[in-house]
Scaffold this active site. Structure first.
Site, PDB file in Angstrom:
ATOM      1  N   ARG A   2       0.585  -2.289  12.171  1.00 10.45           N
ATOM      2  CA  ARG A   2      -0.195  -3.137  11.266  1.00 10.45           C
ATOM      3  C   ARG A   2      -0.548  -2.407   9.977  1.00 10.45           C
ATOM      4  NH1 ARG A   2      -1.128  -7.686  13.815  1.00 10.45           N
ATOM      5  NH2 ARG A   2      -2.567  -8.442  12.208  1.00 10.45           N
ATOM      6  N   CYS A  26       7.902  -1.458  -2.043  1.00 10.60           N
ATOM      7  CA  CYS A  26       9.014  -2.415  -2.133  1.00 10.60           C
ATOM      8  C   CYS A  26      10.125  -2.146  -1.146  1.00 10.60           C
ATOM      9  CB  CYS A  26       9.557  -2.465  -3.552  1.00 10.60           C
ATOM     10  SG  CYS A  26      10.321  -0.928  -4.141  1.00 10.60           S
ATOM     11  N   ASP A  78      11.036 -11.383  -3.429  1.00  6.61           N
ATOM     12  CA  ASP A  78      10.450 -10.056  -3.638  1.00  6.61           C
ATOM     13  C   ASP A  78       9.036 -10.055  -3.069  1.00  6.61           C
ATOM     14  OD1 ASP A  78       9.576  -7.597  -4.411  1.00  6.61           O
ATOM     15  OD2 ASP A  78       9.891  -7.882  -6.562  1.00  6.61           O
ATOM     16  N   GLU A 107       0.845  -1.204   0.000  1.00  3.88           N
ATOM     17  CA  GLU A 107       0.000   0.000   0.000  1.00  3.88           C
ATOM     18  C   GLU A 107       0.874   1.246   0.000  1.00  3.88           C
ATOM     19  OE1 GLU A 107      -0.079   2.070   2.840  1.00  3.88           O
ATOM     20  OE2 GLU A 107      -0.182   0.804   4.638  1.00  3.88           O
TER      21      GLU A 107
END
Length: 286
Positions: A77, A82, A139, A51
């Site tokens: 949380r 990436c 990944d 997100e």
């Protein structure tokens, strides 16, 4: 270069491994083995969503240290992109005892062949299992087409995951990661096997989280890899891609519905995100 011949990184405290494993629901003992690598990666992708809410709300993501990533993705949380996902995974795998290097890539997923060269703003991991010659590509932070399982770092070999097959192929002077989608190999990103130091990763993370034309700044995206399907959200548009190759799509009516979905399906704690619904309303159709 050996995977342990990494460039010097800032000194960090050890990650709270127990808190991380509780966050992803991993209850089995962990050891630096190929099986542990697989189960940890798969649990992470099922649990911690991709997100970009911080960049969307004008919050830069520049601190990739263990404390910042643990606080956001584990304690609060949240999810991330990436640099955050694979940064956290690197600390976890280091603590378990794997050898880990960061690699960098250029995302070409869904781009036309004649599209301008994208910036080198993707981050992935090369992971070595101790006492073996096995190296894996990991990944957990690509988004809608995230690699759901580790694959061996070998060239031009189709490899199964819990969803689609993937392969690493040669491309120019480097490599490419490809996924087999509806009988067609599609590239996700081009990357180099060279190690990327933290300072370069922090520059990349700051860039994609602050540049006024960055897709993370101008639109909302979220993704989660469930056991047998992928959930993707872009603005008000929801897509669910199933293991059998079929997809279902839905268009949400309001920003309130989007925020509800972020909490209920993607598992994001939205309670402390002031102004989220207002900002989502501004980018519903971005």
């Amino acid at each position: 270069m050996s995977p342990r011949e990494d460039l010097v990184e800032p000194t960090e405290s050890a990650i709270d491994l127990d808190a991380y494993l509780a966050r992803i629901g991993h209850r089995e003992p962990v050891a630096p083995t190929a099986e542990t690598l697989r189960t940890v990666v798969e649990a992470h992708t099922r649990t911690i969503p991709f997100e970009n809410i911080d960049p969307l709300l004008g919050v830069p993501v520049a601190d990739l240290g263990v404390d910042a990533l643990t606080d956001k993705l584990v304690r609060r949380r949240r999810g991330g992109f990436c640099y955050e996902h694979n940064g956290l995974m690197r600390y976890v795998l280091d603590e378990i005892g794997f050898g880990v290097r960061h690699l960098g890539g250029r995302v070409v997923w869904m781009l036309d062949d004649d599209a301008p060269l994208p910036a080198r703003t993707h981050n992935v991991l090369a992971v070595t299992v101790p006492d073996s010659d096995d190296e894996y590509l990991v990944d957990v932070g690509f988004g809608g087409q995230t690699l759901p399982s580790p694959i061996r770092f070998v060239i031009d070999e189709e490899q199964s995951t819990r969803l689609e097959p993937y392969r690493i192929s040669s491309f120019g002077n480097g490599l490419a990661l490809e996924a087999l989608i509806r009988d067609t190999w599609r590239p996700l990103y081009h990357f180099s096997p060279d190690t990327v130091p933290r300072i370069d990763r922090e520059v990349g993370s700051w860039y994609v989280s602050t540049h006024p034309r960055s897709v993370f700044v101008v639109g909302l995206t979220a993704a989660l890899v469930a056991e047998d399907e992928r959930w993707n959200l872009r603005g008000r548009n929801v897509s669910v891609h199933h293991r059998d190759g079929t997809s279902t799509k839905k268009r949400l009516d309001s920003a309130a519905e989007v925020v509800e979905l972020l909490e209920d399906r993607f598992g994001i704690d939205v309670a402390t995100l002031d102004g989220l619904e207002k900002r989502v309303n501004e980018v519903l159709d971005s």
